[in-house]
Design a protein around this motif. Structure first.
Motif, PDB file in Angstrom:
ATOM      1  N   ARG A 125      34.610  44.452  48.503  1.00  0.00           N
ATOM      2  CA  ARG A 125      35.072  43.092  48.210  1.00  0.00           C
ATOM      3  C   ARG A 125      36.171  43.104  47.151  1.00  0.00           C
ATOM      4  O   ARG A 125      37.154  42.363  47.262  1.00  0.00           O
ATOM      5  N   VAL A 126      36.017  43.934  46.149  1.00  0.00           N
ATOM      6  CA  VAL A 126      37.063  44.040  45.124  1.00  0.00           C
ATOM      7  C   VAL A 126      38.366  44.531  45.746  1.00  0.00           C
ATOM      8  O   VAL A 126      39.447  43.985  45.489  1.00  0.00           O
ATOM      9  N   ALA A 127      38.273  45.552  46.599  1.00  0.00           N
ATOM     10  CA  ALA A 127      39.464  46.102  47.248  1.00  0.00           C
ATOM     11  C   ALA A 127      40.159  45.068  48.123  1.00  0.00           C
ATOM     12  O   ALA A 127      41.387  45.097  48.296  1.00  0.00           O
ATOM     13  N   ALA A 128      39.360  44.130  48.678  1.00  0.00           N
ATOM     14  CA  ALA A 128      39.928  43.097  49.553  1.00  0.00           C
ATOM     15  C   ALA A 128      40.362  41.854  48.782  1.00  0.00           C
ATOM     16  O   ALA A 128      40.817  40.879  49.390  1.00  0.00           O
ATOM     17  N   GLY A 129      40.215  41.887  47.463  1.00  0.00           N
ATOM     18  CA  GLY A 129      40.593  40.742  46.648  1.00  0.00           C
ATOM     19  C   GLY A 129      39.604  39.594  46.710  1.00  0.00           C
ATOM     20  O   GLY A 129      39.955  38.439  46.429  1.00  0.00           O
ATOM     21  N   LEU A 130      38.340  39.891  47.054  1.00  0.00           N
ATOM     22  CA  LEU A 130      37.305  38.875  47.161  1.00  0.00           C
ATOM     23  C   LEU A 130      36.386  38.909  45.942  1.00  0.00           C
ATOM     24  O   LEU A 130      36.291  39.919  45.237  1.00  0.00           O
ATOM     25  N   ASP A 131      35.694  37.816  45.706  1.00  0.00           N
ATOM     26  CA  ASP A 131      34.744  37.730  44.599  1.00  0.00           C
ATOM     27  C   ASP A 131      33.580  38.690  44.855  1.00  0.00           C
ATOM     28  O   ASP A 131      32.868  38.555  45.855  1.00  0.00           O
ATOM     29  N   ALA A 134      35.342  43.477  37.129  1.00  0.00           N
ATOM     30  CA  ALA A 134      36.019  42.773  38.224  1.00  0.00           C
ATOM     31  C   ALA A 134      35.244  41.529  38.661  1.00  0.00           C
ATOM     32  O   ALA A 134      35.685  40.816  39.568  1.00  0.00           O
ATOM     33  N   GLU A 178      32.370  47.056  46.023  1.00  0.00           N
ATOM     34  CA  GLU A 178      33.680  47.719  45.905  1.00  0.00           C
ATOM     35  C   GLU A 178      34.614  47.312  47.042  1.00  0.00           C
ATOM     36  O   GLU A 178      35.822  47.139  46.840  1.00  0.00           O
TER      37      GLU A 178
END
Length: 357
Positions: free
Chosen positions: A184-190, A247, A182
């Protein structure tokens, strides 16, 4: 068709719980890949301790000692060389499965089991030094290890969570993994960072061997496995996981560990044929792998609803077994055992370094 191949066709991965330089040099690991359907590998300090005691590493230890390496640093140089070679053997599987399978595992120092920050630093360093995308760093699912797991997943370091014993332990480890995804998703990462959650099986039955009624002998480990698998399937079907998968996250896989049968009266493949399930992993030592390949059978896949585990677990509770307390005890004893094995390994390396130089 051999049982190992049948199990693979049913969707479960078979990994080898062993590695030595001799096995790499002789082609034995490649043989397991080609003939036994092995698609990954795990290691631990005890495995390396036995391998180093054999003398296979004497020349490498002498060379590294002469270059100024000692103790932990020397060990990790040895281990990383072996695991890079193993990772390369499994890379075709890793590529073919788009990163689902074909992993090898290296453990951080067990001395760090109760130090979150040091565990994170060590995990990041070892993964970077290994230079292999199909290498897991093993971190214990202890209370101190859980935030380290989240930090490592958030940083993109693949993690094999070890020392899990119960459904509650599994849920805590999975939550740590999901929190990392989560972030990573919030940071725009894979968010597609590989991970497995390793649940130890045979130690349950060893722990209650003197207390369980005869009709319940060697049944606790498999009942706990059913309970864990139910938790795994329930979580996999949850809205939280579905959102993360949307995501780009790939769900952490469940891995069955400590699968060598300890009771000589029980089937030698008890924790293999009794834990068949798709999208899971079973890691086993050579003897168990070879026994299953020789005469193993593949049962029906584990039921997603836990089957009769509640009834069996209830019978153990009625017999006076506090399952929650026992899970905590097994995790604590496992962590202490890993530390003891690690210190034995360090002592052996120190002694052999001195003798060889």
């Amino acid at each position: 068709m051999k049982a190992t191949e049948t199990l693979r066709e049913h969707g479960q991965s078979l990994w080898l719980d062993n590695i030595t330089r001799g096995m790499l040099d002789s082609g034995k690991i490649q043989h397991y890949i080609d003939a036994y359907s092995v698609t990954g590998l795990t290691s631990n300090p005890s495995i390396f301790d036995k391998a180093i005691a054999s003398g296979d590493y004497d020349s490498a230890i002498a060379e590294l000692s002469a270059r100024g390496h000692s103790g932990e640093e020397l060990f990790f140089e040895l281990a990383l060389e072996d695991l890079r070679r193993a990772a390369d053997l499994f890379l075709p599987v890793h590529d073919r499965t788009d990163g689902v399978d074909g992993w090898v595992s290296l453990e951080v120092s067990p001395d760090l089991a109760h130090d979150t920050r040091a565990t994170v630093r060590a995990a990041k360093d070892l993964h970077a030094r290994a230079g292999r995308r199909n290498l897991f760093i093993k971190i214990p699912g202890t209370p101190e290890g859980l935030p380290a797991i989240t930090e490592c997943i958030a940083a993109g370091v693949p993690v094999n969570v070890t020392l899990l014993f119960s459904a509650d332990h599994y849920r805590a480890a999975a939550n740590a993994f999901l929190e990392g995804a989560e972030r990573r998703v919030a940071a725009g990462l894979d968010p597609a960072v590989g991970s497995v959650a390793s649940v130890f099986m045979s130690r349950w039955d060893v722990a209650v061997a003197d207390r369980a009624p005869q009709e319940l002998q060697d049944r606790l480990g498999l009942a706990v496995g059913l309970d864990v698998y139910r938790a795994y399937r329930t979580l996999s079907d949850s809205d939280r996981v579905r959102r993360l998968q949307n995501a780009g996250m790939r769900m952490q896989r469940l891995l069955w560990a400590s699968t060598r049968t300890k009771d000589p009266e029980a089937p030698d493949t008890l924790y293999v044929h009794g834990l068949a399930a798709p999208f899971t992993v079973n890691t086993m030592p050579d003897a168990t792998l070879e026994a299953f390949h020789d005469h193993g059978e593949v049962d029906r896949p584990l039921p997603a609803d836990g089957g009769d585990c509640d009834e069996t677990l209830g019978r153990f509770a009625a017999a006076g077994v506090d399952l929650q307390a026992l899970a905590s005890r097994l995790q604590n004893e496992g962590a202490a055992s890993f530390v003891a094995s690690w210190r034995d390994l360090m002592a052996r390396i120190t002694a052999q370094s001195s003798a060889l130089t």
